[in-house]
Enzyme design. Sequence first.
Site, mmCIF file in Angstrom:
data_model
loop_
_atom_site.group_PDB
_atom_site.id
_atom_site.type_symbol
_atom_site.label_atom_id
_atom_site.label_comp_id
_atom_site.label_asym_id
_atom_site.label_seq_id
_atom_site.Cartn_x
_atom_site.Cartn_y
_atom_site.Cartn_z
ATOM 1 N N TRP A 30 0.812 -1.231 0.000
ATOM 2 C CA TRP A 30 0.000 0.000 0.000
ATOM 3 C C TRP A 30 0.839 1.271 0.000
ATOM 4 O O TRP A 30 1.807 1.386 0.759
ATOM 5 C CB TRP A 30 -0.885 0.010 1.250
ATOM 6 N N ASN A 32 0.011 5.673 0.090
ATOM 7 C CA ASN A 32 -0.854 6.829 -0.106
ATOM 8 C C ASN A 32 -0.014 8.085 -0.249
ATOM 9 O O ASN A 32 0.823 8.151 -1.153
ATOM 10 C CB ASN A 32 -2.032 6.897 0.875
ATOM 11 N N ASP A 33 -0.191 9.097 0.546
ATOM 12 C CA ASP A 33 0.316 10.445 0.255
ATOM 13 C C ASP A 33 1.813 10.528 -0.092
ATOM 14 O O ASP A 33 2.636 9.893 0.566
ATOM 15 C CB ASP A 33 0.137 11.363 1.474
ATOM 16 N N TRP A 93 2.664 9.419 10.068
ATOM 17 C CA TRP A 93 1.765 9.970 9.060
ATOM 18 C C TRP A 93 2.439 11.131 8.327
ATOM 19 O O TRP A 93 3.591 11.458 8.559
ATOM 20 C CB TRP A 93 0.437 10.373 9.705
ATOM 21 N N SER A 94 1.638 11.807 7.512
ATOM 22 C CA SER A 94 2.229 12.690 6.504
ATOM 23 C C SER A 94 3.031 13.863 7.064
ATOM 24 O O SER A 94 2.790 14.342 8.167
ATOM 25 C CB SER A 94 1.124 13.229 5.598
ATOM 26 N N ARG A 154 -3.073 17.301 12.070
ATOM 27 C CA ARG A 154 -2.028 16.524 11.404
ATOM 28 C C ARG A 154 -1.613 17.148 10.071
ATOM 29 O O ARG A 154 -2.346 17.954 9.511
ATOM 30 C CB ARG A 154 -2.508 15.087 11.141
ATOM 31 N N ASP A 155 -0.448 16.729 9.592
ATOM 32 C CA ASP A 155 0.105 17.088 8.275
ATOM 33 C C ASP A 155 0.720 18.486 8.340
ATOM 34 O O ASP A 155 0.202 19.348 9.049
ATOM 35 C CB ASP A 155 -0.948 16.986 7.163
ATOM 36 N N GLU A 215 -6.909 18.348 5.448
ATOM 37 C CA GLU A 215 -5.708 17.524 5.513
ATOM 38 C C GLU A 215 -4.637 18.088 4.570
ATOM 39 O O GLU A 215 -4.937 18.779 3.598
ATOM 40 C CB GLU A 215 -6.019 16.089 5.073
HETATM 41 N N1 DQQ Z 1 -3.136 10.370 5.109
HETATM 42 C C1 DQQ Z 1 -2.189 10.399 6.177
HETATM 43 C C2 DQQ Z 1 -2.584 11.556 7.018
HETATM 44 C C3 DQQ Z 1 -3.293 12.432 6.067
HETATM 45 C C4 DQQ Z 1 -4.039 11.482 5.215
HETATM 46 C C5 DQQ Z 1 -2.190 9.114 6.908
HETATM 47 C C6 DQQ Z 1 -4.410 11.977 3.850
HETATM 48 O O1 DQQ Z 1 -1.506 12.184 7.641
HETATM 49 O O2 DQQ Z 1 -4.096 13.328 6.776
HETATM 50 O O3 DQQ Z 1 -1.788 8.042 6.098
HETATM 51 O O4 DQQ Z 1 -4.568 10.969 2.895
#
Ligand code: DQQ
Length: 475
Positions: A30, A32-33, A93-94, A154-155, A215
């Site tokens: 997997w 993602n960001d 996380w991001s 977050r982020d 986000e």
């Molecule tokens: N994905 C991350 C977060 C963010 C979100 C976690 C956005 O930090 O807010 O995997 O896709």
Amino acid sequence: MTNTLTSPDRQHFAADPHRPQYHFLPPANWMNDPNGLIQWNGQYHLFYQYNPAAAHWGDIHWGHAVSPDLVHWTDLPIALAPTPGGPDSGGCWSGCAVNYNGIPTLIYTGVQADAGQITPTPCLATSDGDLTVWRKYEGNPLFTAPLDNLVGFRDHSLWREKDVWYHLIGSGLDGVGGTVLLFRSPDLYHWEYLYPFCAGDTYASPTLSTGAMWECPQFLSIARHHFLVISGMTRDAPLYTFYLTGTYRDHRFYPNGVHQLDWGSEYFYAPQAMLDDQGRTIMFGWVREGRTVAAQDAAGWAGVMTLPRLVTVGEDGLLRLEPAPEVQTLRSDSIHLSNIELTALGPDPVGNCFELLADIDLLDSADLELDLCLSPDGQERTRIVFSPTRTAWSVIRDQSSVDPTIEHAAQSAPLQPGPLHLHVFVDHSLLEVFVNGTCLTTRIYPTRPDSHILQFNAAHAHLKSLDLWKMRSIW
Ligand code: DQQ
């Protein structure tokens, strides 16, 4: 901290007809960001949200790859992994990467999971210079949420003005709407909370669907214009990336417009941009799958990055995204046509790994449609359709795949006036389309090996030029 990749080799997926070949994705599992985009000693570094153990979201680490040219990538060891008992025990996380006085520094969200409750806090890690080995700051977390009743925290997006670092964190104000909170620091380690840099008004104005939580915010300054790029968790469209135009004054952002970044909506999410050594703003977005979690698990991989996109400002003061010129180095086996009347062109068995560039004059009230990944009997096809009113274009996916479990909703983008400039990238299950300044990213999963035909249908149109290239794999 070092970690080795435990994923299967990329060769493992050689026979998978849906796996993209010229877009970045991890060796397996997997993603993602995009995170921590930075050019360092000339090399582009791309970090990404990664589950090393499965093809669905969970146990988030930071994967890492490096490239000399934005298109060919080498996998590097995992950069960040959760530390048991630490503030990121539930996931890394991001976040983003900055150059702090010559020290590569990551700022990310560490999460602690306890009895179903997630506690996110900002964490910091540094590297000694080659960006492969990362040391987490022993004082993590850097600080905790400054207000009660925040909807998420977050982020990160950082920038420096003179000797002061500014830092945005995505959040939401209960009963108000999504927000980004602003912090400042002289040194990245000691932070002071200032105020909400900008807030939406989802509750006051339900039609403005910017959502309850913002986000992955990023503050961009391009050609003396300012933009706030946000990935919103909204009520109408569950995931949706937009940007705010506005004025930046006294370290506050006063928005005056909301605009969509990519009309693929939920398929283009959590983008991150970097300023490279040439002064260009380059963006990658995460493209999620359009199939079930069971299908992802069966495939053994999920998630892909867009092509690197050059971000510029148009004469109207709005953002423009286009593929970075480096992508052209992947072209091979070209076809060129010019100056023909376009009633029906094709069918041509062009495959499903190509780039198409076409300039077309739509005459009278001609309809125009481009069919991609079409099977000889028309059972499978993906249609790009231009509305007779010339106000919109759409990607119609209801026949993209005979597999009924595949997502198949149509997607539309506004059509800017003028002759059509059509730029299409097909990479197996990934489709990126750019038309007259708007773009749309989506997923298709044709099942038949003969769904590889391209065909134009037009009532009355003039094809000024068309170029088609097969694209080389980046691996
Ligand atoms: N994905 C991350 C977060 C963010 C979100 C976690 C956005 O930090 O807010 O995997 O896709």
